[in-house]
Design a protein around this motif. Sequence first.
Motif, short mmCIF file in Angstrom:
data_model
loop_
_atom_site.label_atom_id
_atom_site.label_comp_id
_atom_site.label_asym_id
_atom_site.label_seq_id
_atom_site.Cartn_x
_atom_site.Cartn_y
_atom_site.Cartn_z
N VAL A 41 -42.50 2.51 22.84
CA VAL A 41 -41.97 3.65 23.58
C VAL A 41 -41.29 4.59 22.60
O VAL A 41 -40.45 4.17 21.79
CB VAL A 41 -40.98 3.19 24.67
CG1 VAL A 41 -40.34 4.39 25.37
CG2 VAL A 41 -41.69 2.31 25.69
N VAL A 44 -38.70 9.05 26.77
CA VAL A 44 -38.70 8.96 28.24
C VAL A 44 -38.00 10.20 28.77
O VAL A 44 -36.89 10.53 28.33
CB VAL A 44 -37.97 7.69 28.73
CG1 VAL A 44 -37.93 7.66 30.25
CG2 VAL A 44 -38.64 6.43 28.18
N ILE A 51 -41.25 10.81 36.24
CA ILE A 51 -40.85 10.28 34.94
C ILE A 51 -42.05 10.40 34.01
O ILE A 51 -43.19 10.20 34.44
CB ILE A 51 -40.35 8.82 35.04
CG1 ILE A 51 -39.81 8.33 33.70
CG2 ILE A 51 -41.43 7.89 35.56
CD1 ILE A 51 -39.06 7.01 33.78
N ILE A 53 -43.33 8.96 30.31
CA ILE A 53 -43.07 7.98 29.27
C ILE A 53 -44.04 8.26 28.12
O ILE A 53 -45.26 8.19 28.30
CB ILE A 53 -43.27 6.55 29.78
CG1 ILE A 53 -42.39 6.32 31.02
CG2 ILE A 53 -42.97 5.53 28.68
CD1 ILE A 53 -42.74 5.07 31.79
N TYR A 55 -45.46 7.10 24.55
CA TYR A 55 -45.54 5.88 23.75
C TYR A 55 -46.77 5.88 22.87
O TYR A 55 -47.63 6.75 22.96
CB TYR A 55 -45.54 4.64 24.66
CG TYR A 55 -46.74 4.51 25.57
CD1 TYR A 55 -47.88 3.85 25.16
CD2 TYR A 55 -46.73 5.05 26.86
CE1 TYR A 55 -48.98 3.72 26.01
CE2 TYR A 55 -47.81 4.92 27.71
CZ TYR A 55 -48.94 4.25 27.27
OH TYR A 55 -50.02 4.13 28.10
#
Length: 88
Positions: A41, A44, A51, A53, A55
């Motif tokens: 990750v 965020v 949301i 994220i 990564y």
Amino acid sequence: MELPGHRAVHQRPERPAPGTAALRAYFAAGLRQLPDLHFTVEDVRVSVDAIVIGYRNERGQAVSEVLTFRDGLVCQGFGAYGPEPTGR
């Protein structure tokens, strides 16, 4: 919800996986196909009803996963993938 690799695991990719048992089977099948699966990750971000994220996947590829919520539950999810890393 469409998940990465969804078409490779399900015979009917146009339909979402219903229920906990179906999701468990979906992820188990995916993990069998990608035994080295892991994520790092990097970022965020949260908004009122979503949301994001950021990564890197097991191949070092940058990915952004977006989940939107309605009434406290995920109602949509999708991923945006960067280019495949070279020289790996």
